[in-house]
Design an enzyme around this catalytic site. Structure first.
Site, PDB file in Angstrom:
ATOM      1  CD1 TRP A 229      48.524  30.440   0.476  1.00  0.00           C
ATOM      2  CD2 TRP A 229      49.695  28.762  -0.410  1.00  0.00           C
ATOM      3  NE1 TRP A 229      49.788  30.910   0.205  1.00  0.00           N
ATOM      4  CE2 TRP A 229      50.524  29.899  -0.337  1.00  0.00           C
ATOM      5  CE3 TRP A 229      50.228  27.582  -0.931  1.00  0.00           C
ATOM      6  CZ2 TRP A 229      51.856  29.885  -0.772  1.00  0.00           C
ATOM      7  CZ3 TRP A 229      51.545  27.572  -1.365  1.00  0.00           C
ATOM      8  CH2 TRP A 229      52.342  28.704  -1.284  1.00  0.00           C
ATOM      9  CG  HIS A 230      49.285  24.432  -2.807  1.00  0.00           C
ATOM     10  ND1 HIS A 230      49.108  24.308  -1.449  1.00  0.00           N
ATOM     11  CD2 HIS A 230      50.590  24.163  -3.051  1.00  0.00           C
ATOM     12  CE1 HIS A 230      50.260  23.974  -0.899  1.00  0.00           C
ATOM     13  NE2 HIS A 230      51.172  23.886  -1.838  1.00  0.00           N
ATOM     14  N   GLY A 231      45.910  26.847  -5.057  1.00  0.00           N
ATOM     15  CA  GLY A 231      45.259  27.221  -6.301  1.00  0.00           C
ATOM     16  C   GLY A 231      43.751  27.163  -6.211  1.00  0.00           C
TER      17      GLY A 231
ATOM     18  CG  PHE B  37      50.786  27.070  -6.707  1.00  0.00           C
ATOM     19  CD1 PHE B  37      49.723  26.794  -7.544  1.00  0.00           C
ATOM     20  CD2 PHE B  37      51.721  26.078  -6.492  1.00  0.00           C
ATOM     21  CE1 PHE B  37      49.579  25.553  -8.135  1.00  0.00           C
ATOM     22  CE2 PHE B  37      51.589  24.818  -7.073  1.00  0.00           C
ATOM     23  CZ  PHE B  37      50.520  24.564  -7.896  1.00  0.00           C
TER      24      PHE B  37
END
Length: 488
Positions: free
Chosen positions: A333-335, A488
């Site tokens: 989800w962060h990248g 993000f």
């Protein structure tokens, strides 16, 4: 248009000020909606279309799910909502990452590379898609009634203080506040806020400390972290430790600073947003860390991924799988990069090992030693050692540099003769880091410090804010950085 940090904050304060000064009670939520779209347009331009798409999709999906009596129809509509949101997020955030993985495999087999799409990452898309998914999920579960009007739901999705970098707000927390405000606003007169208003003083104080964390501490620690991890190969163990701890507090100051700004701004406007950080570097276990760090995301992952997967209600093996799977997705989800996956898997491993130890040795759960002062110090130290270790892959994307840094961090090889030289070469960032650690410790020992400051008389309250403003003014232009979580 994406502002750099100082420009963004100035624009953010401008929008809050305009809404506060010129809000009419009867039309407050309409004015807030216009301000939110205005704010988002000036940070993302045409990508506002994606925000509008998510809003329309989930507003009408939520209504249809609620009205339908057929469980199959409910599932189909909910699936369409999920596919729309995740498809939007996946396409804009992960398309080029997927292409790069296909090209890597294809090149080894002799195939030509697929050209990259080079899509612009819509700011805030990871946050508002999770908000709208939780909305339709709660309606599907029968835990939430759908929004009464499109305008009401649109404001929930686009509420500008937390739109671009969280916290992730849930409809069940936001919509009742909005409805209560509208029921109490029966006139069309100008609503003015007194400086003695409790929400205004507390909101400004929270925002001020958010600015302090971001612009005074995080931005001035960043140069040291950038220098160490730009090319860490050859760095000593102490340098890697310093870089890891420095980045831990940089990202904490940066992200919790924005969360504080958002929470404070929302409070000024009359809305309460749940806290997103609660002294995370005093966590005594991996699970305790995730109860303190990015709380809105960790609770979202728990409620909408971990529990639906079975949580800890099935076998021990299934529980361990669930923990690792959820943290893998949390990292992704962060990248769109493998370093975030490594970070997520490390935290999944920490949570799994911690639960495995407690399952094998249940006597440790309520052991008196870990409740003692020494026991807490040991628990905090061990937990943070591994938390800081995990920040290395989060920060360092190059595989060779990452592996070297992790090896140096784990295989302790301290050269005490070099420590003084390293500190002197980064003396100003080390000073900011030391002051930030002290402030973090004071906030741990002194509960509700910000709340107490907000209750000062106007004279002393203004003095505190003036000191904070001066601290920021004399340092922010030197090392100003964009907010990390804008990526993000």
């Amino acid at each position: 248009m994406l502002f750099n940090s100082p420009d963004f904050i100035i624009f953010f304060i401008f929008v809050v000020s305009v809404v506060v000064i010129f809000k009419y009670r009867k039309f407050q939520h309409l004015f807030l909606l216009v301000a939110s779209y205005f704010f988002f347009y000036y940070t993302s331009n045409y990508l506002i279309i994606l925000l509008i798409f998510s809003t329309l999709l989930d507003f009408y999906a939520g209504r249809e799910i609620w009205k339908s009596q057929n469980i199959t129809r409910k599932k189909i509509i909910f699936s369409i909502s999920l596919a729309g949101n995740l498809g939007l997020l996946g396409f804009f955030k992960y398309a080029d990452f997927g292409i790069s993985q296909i090209n890597a495999v294809g090149s080894s087999l002799g195939y030509e590379s697929i050209p990259f799409l080079n899509l612009a990452l819509p700011i805030g898309i990871s946050f508002y898609t999770f908000q709208t998914i939780s909305y339709t999920a709660d309606i599907y579960r029968g835990k939430l009634e759908p929004s009464k009007t499109l305008r009401e739901f649109a404001l929930f999705v686009a509420f500008f203080p937390q739109l671009v970098a969280g916290p992730i707000v849930r409809a069940k927390d936001f919509l009742p506040q909005l409805r209560e405000k509208m029921e109490n606003f029966g006139t069309n007169r100008l609503s003015l806020i007194s400086i003695h208003d409790r929400n205004l003083k507390l909101g400004i104080t929270i925002m001020a400390f958010g600015f302090l964390k971001k612009m005074f501490f995080a931005d001035n620690i960043a140069p040291m972290v950038n220098t160490i991890f730009q090319d860490p190969i050859g760095a000593s163990t102490f340098e890697i430790w310093l870089g890891a701890i420095g980045f831990a507090f940089q990202i904490y100051g940066d992200f919790s600073g924005y969360s504080d700004i958002a929470i404070g701004a929302a409070l000024i406007l009359g809305f309460k947003i749940p806290i997103n950080f609660n002294k995370p570097y005093f966590a005594t276990s991996p699970s305790d860390f995730w109860r303190r760090w990015h709380i809105s995301l960790s609770s979202w992952l728990r409620d909408y991924l971990y529990i639906p997967l079975g949580g800890n209600k099935k076998s021990s093996g299934r529980t361990y799988f669930n923990l690792i799977a959820v943290m893998f997705l949390g990292g992704l989800w962060h990248g769109a990069s493998w370093n975030f996956v490594v970070w997520g898997l490390l935290h999944g491993l920490y949570l799994t090992v911690h639960k495995l130890i407690l399952n094998k040795f249940p006597i440790l759960k309520n052991n008196s030693f870990f409740k003692s002062k020494i026991g807490k110090i040991v628990s905090i130290s061990v937990t943070q050692y591994f938390v800081f270790l995990a920040w290395i892959p989060f920060r360092v994307r190059d595989v060779d540099s990452m592996m070297y840094s992790i090896e140096k961090y784990v295989l302790i090889d301290l050269q005490f003769s070099e420590i003084a030289d390293v500190i002197l070469s980064h003396k100003l960032p080390v000073l900011f880091l030391s002051l930030f650690i002290i402030l973090h410790f004071i906030s741990y020992r002194k509960e509700n410090m910000i709340d107490r400051i907000s209750k000062f008389s106007i004279k002393y309250w203004v003095i505190v804010l003036t000191i904070i403003a001066l601290m920021i003014t004399f340092t922010y232009s030197i090392n100003s950085q964009d907010f990390i979580y804008f990526k993000f």
